[in-house]
Design an enzyme around this catalytic site. Structure first.
Site, short mmCIF file in Angstrom:
data_model
loop_
_atom_site.label_atom_id
_atom_site.label_comp_id
_atom_site.label_asym_id
_atom_site.label_seq_id
_atom_site.Cartn_x
_atom_site.Cartn_y
_atom_site.Cartn_z
N HIS A 302 36.48 32.18 36.18
CA HIS A 302 36.61 31.09 35.22
C HIS A 302 36.34 29.78 35.93
O HIS A 302 36.69 29.63 37.10
CB HIS A 302 38.01 31.07 34.59
N ASP A 359 38.75 36.97 28.11
CA ASP A 359 37.89 37.96 27.45
C ASP A 359 38.06 39.37 27.99
O ASP A 359 37.53 40.31 27.41
CB ASP A 359 36.42 37.55 27.60
N1 CMC Z 1 31.25 38.72 38.96
C1 CMC Z 1 30.77 38.60 40.21
N2 CMC Z 1 30.66 37.44 40.88
C2 CMC Z 1 31.08 36.33 40.24
C3 CMC Z 1 31.58 36.37 38.93
C4 CMC Z 1 31.67 37.62 38.30
N3 CMC Z 1 32.15 37.70 37.05
N4 CMC Z 1 31.90 35.11 38.53
C5 CMC Z 1 31.60 34.32 39.56
N5 CMC Z 1 31.10 35.05 40.60
C6 CMC Z 1 30.73 34.53 41.94
C7 CMC Z 1 29.40 33.78 41.89
O1 CMC Z 1 28.31 34.64 42.16
C8 CMC Z 1 29.62 32.76 42.97
O2 CMC Z 1 29.47 33.40 44.22
P1 CMC Z 1 28.84 32.58 45.49
O3 CMC Z 1 29.82 31.45 45.75
O4 CMC Z 1 28.79 33.58 46.58
O5 CMC Z 1 27.50 32.10 45.05
C9 CMC Z 1 31.10 32.38 42.86
O6 CMC Z 1 31.71 33.56 42.29
C10 CMC Z 1 31.37 31.18 41.94
O7 CMC Z 1 30.73 31.44 40.69
P2 CMC Z 1 30.08 30.34 39.76
O8 CMC Z 1 29.10 31.00 38.88
O9 CMC Z 1 29.62 29.21 40.64
O10 CMC Z 1 31.34 29.84 38.97
P3 CMC Z 1 31.31 29.01 37.63
O11 CMC Z 1 32.56 28.25 37.59
O12 CMC Z 1 30.02 28.26 37.53
O13 CMC Z 1 31.26 30.16 36.51
C11 CMC Z 1 31.90 31.79 34.93
C12 CMC Z 1 32.35 30.58 35.78
C13 CMC Z 1 33.03 32.13 33.95
C14 CMC Z 1 30.65 31.42 34.14
C15 CMC Z 1 31.62 32.98 35.87
O14 CMC Z 1 32.78 33.32 36.58
C16 CMC Z 1 31.07 34.19 35.11
O15 CMC Z 1 29.86 34.29 34.91
N6 CMC Z 1 31.97 35.15 34.68
C17 CMC Z 1 31.53 36.28 33.89
C18 CMC Z 1 31.35 35.87 32.44
C19 CMC Z 1 32.66 35.66 31.73
O16 CMC Z 1 33.58 36.46 31.81
N7 CMC Z 1 32.73 34.56 30.98
C20 CMC Z 1 33.89 34.23 30.13
C21 CMC Z 1 34.62 33.02 30.63
S1 CMC Z 1 36.25 32.86 29.86
C22 CMC Z 1 35.90 32.57 28.20
C23 CMC Z 1 35.39 31.22 27.98
O17 CMC Z 1 36.18 30.28 27.99
O18 CMC Z 1 34.18 31.08 27.75
#
Ligand code: CMC
Length: 423
Positions: A302, A359
């Site tokens: 998140h 989720d």
């Molecule tokens: N599985 C594997 N790796 C992950 C995941 C995941 N679900 N989420 C983040 N990472 C890794 C990402 O690859 C990155 O690694 P590195 O630092 O080595 O490059 C690190 O963790 C940070 O990730 P980010 O993408 O920079 O983080 P963000 O804050 O931009 O993204 C997120 C947050 C929710 C989009 C992401 O965690 C994600 O894609 N999760 C899966 C989708 C999901 O469950 N979304 C629902 C969110 S809750 C409902 C809502 O409010 O929308």
């Protein structure tokens, strides 16, 4: 200026005021930065950028705190009704019994969707995704409630809250090729939704109170989440003074993405895929860690919660309770539990502070309630509606200026046009 940040740019030093929120949140006010220095700030994904001052929702990602207008999410999910929470978010205070009765009555009297609007549903293909249909129909309301019929913002807020379950269930009915069910205004908000979703002409539909109360809890947990992607979209679109319907329709589109609300559908599909593959969670954990696989563990991670998502905690408990009281055995629940345990002890997830989000378990409950997978994100949208409305209203009441970010240009420098035959 009591507290300030000092910025030095070459031989120039400027002082930027510090703003402190009621929960002691600190922000550096850069409103005058460009005028005074010619510089802008850049912050891809707005990870450090506050877009507004808001009095609606407070969250602390480190401590896992979420409050609507000061009330904890745990208490609201346990004690309140969804419409009570909607009132709280939109009008700022919990309603008195009188205010609540009037609000609920208003909503009950606006649930019907215009027959001309109903005809639009016939134009969608049978297998249309309900999220696409929902956003199109909410946007269509801006065409129906215009001119003489426009009404006040307050009336449109009621209309939208009232008609959303009707439009949402009809989008599903159409995707099944079934005739739609009309609202029954003797029923409460959640029960009416369930009736429109599940009633069949052959028998009287009886609302199961376990289902209705689980739905009520889920909607409350989704009702607002401050400046997330879809809410920021609603505020940005609304900042141009586009109608409430146009703004909310844009929010629904933003929510549909798999990184946002679309994740709840993806979680169940992922759990199903793991099950079909033999249930080896380690294999999928390894894939999620491999950046070349393009696979992410859906329902994990998140932007703001870095220790736990308080909504996930409540939903996990509710998932077990709902399945037990409905007598449903769902093998994907075991897979979800195994996946969660494996991920929480894996250094990749621990270091990046990736925890199950709202989720991760919500899809399991929705499934137990009989909600089809392609409706999961629509459920999120119904829940989030009061939050979007409250944020839209706050933005308009505070007379916020039109949203218009800047950029750092990195394209080509000036060059002469070359006629086509010489390229
Ligand atoms: N599985 C594997 N790796 C992950 C995941 C995941 N679900 N989420 C983040 N990472 C890794 C990402 O690859 C990155 O690694 P590195 O630092 O080595 O490059 C690190 O963790 C940070 O990730 P980010 O993408 O920079 O983080 P963000 O804050 O931009 O993204 C997120 C947050 C929710 C989009 C992401 O965690 C994600 O894609 N999760 C899966 C989708 C999901 O469950 N979304 C629902 C969110 S809750 C409902 C809502 O409010 O929308």
């Amino acid at each position: 200026m009591s507290e300030f940040a000092e910025l030095s740019l070459g031989d120039k030093r400027i002082q930027l005021p510090v703003i402190t929120g009621t929960e002691n949140e600190k922000a550096i006010d850069i409103a005058k930065l460009r005028d005074e220095t010619g510089y802008i700030t850049i912050d891809s994904g707005y990870k450090n950028t506050g877009a507004t001052k808001s009095g609606i929702t407070f969250l602390d990602g480190e401590l896992g705190i979420l409050r609507y207008r000061g009330y904890s999410i745990e208490e609201l999910a346990d004690k309140a009704s969804f419409l009570e929470v909607a009132y709280l978010l939109i009008y700022g205070e919990l309603p008195t019994a009188e205010q609540y009765a009037a609000f609920e009555k208003e909503i009950r009297t606006h649930t019907i969707v215009n027959e001309d609007m109903r005809k639009i549903f016939d134009g969608f293909p049978v297998n249309a995704h309900p999220m696409g249909v929902l956003s199109a129909m909410v946007c269509a309301m801006s065409a129906f409630y215009t001119g003489e019929k426009a009404g006040s913002d307050e009336l449109n807020i009621i209309r939208l809250l009232a008609k959303m379950p009707t439009v949402a269930t009809w989008s599903y009915k159409k995707s099944q090729g079934h005739p739609v069910n009309y609202p029954k205004n003797s029923l409460d908000y959640c029960s009416n939704f369930l009736q429109m979703m599940f009633a069949l002409p052959v028998e009287e539909y009886k609302v199961n109170p376990v289902v209705s109360s689980a739905l009520n809890k889920l909607l409350i947990l989704h009702a607002d989440h401050e400046q997330n992607c879809s809410t920021s979209t609603v505020r940005l679109v609304g900042s141009s003074h586009a109608s409430l319907y146009a703004s909310i329709s844009a929010g629904i589109n933003a929510l549909s993405g798999p990184l946002h609300g679309g994740a709840n559908q993806e979680v169940i599909e992922m759990l199903e895929a793991i099950k079909a593959d033999g249930g080896d969670t380690d294999k999928f954990i390894a894939m999620a860690k491999d950046k070349n696989s393009g696979f992410r563990l859906m329902g994990f991670g998140h932007r703001v919660y870095k220790n736990f998502d308080p909504r996930a905690k409540i939903i996990k408990k509710a998932a077990y309770e709902v399945l037990a009281s409905l007598g449903v055995q769902d093998p994907v629940l075991d897979i979800a539990k195994k996946l969660e345990e494996a991920a929480l002890s894996d250094p990749y997830f621990v270091q990046r502070r990736l925890y199950p989000n709202v989720d991760f378990y919500s899809g399991i409950i929705y499934r137990a309630l009989g909600i089809p997978t392609n409706m999961f994100t629509v459920m999120f949208a119904i829940g989030r509606l009061p939050g979007w409305i409250a944020q839209w209203k706050e933005m308009r009441v505070n007379k916020e200026p039109i949203g218009r970010p800047r950029q750092v240009y990195v394209g080509a420098t000036p060059r002469d046009y070359v006629p086509m035959e010489q390229r």
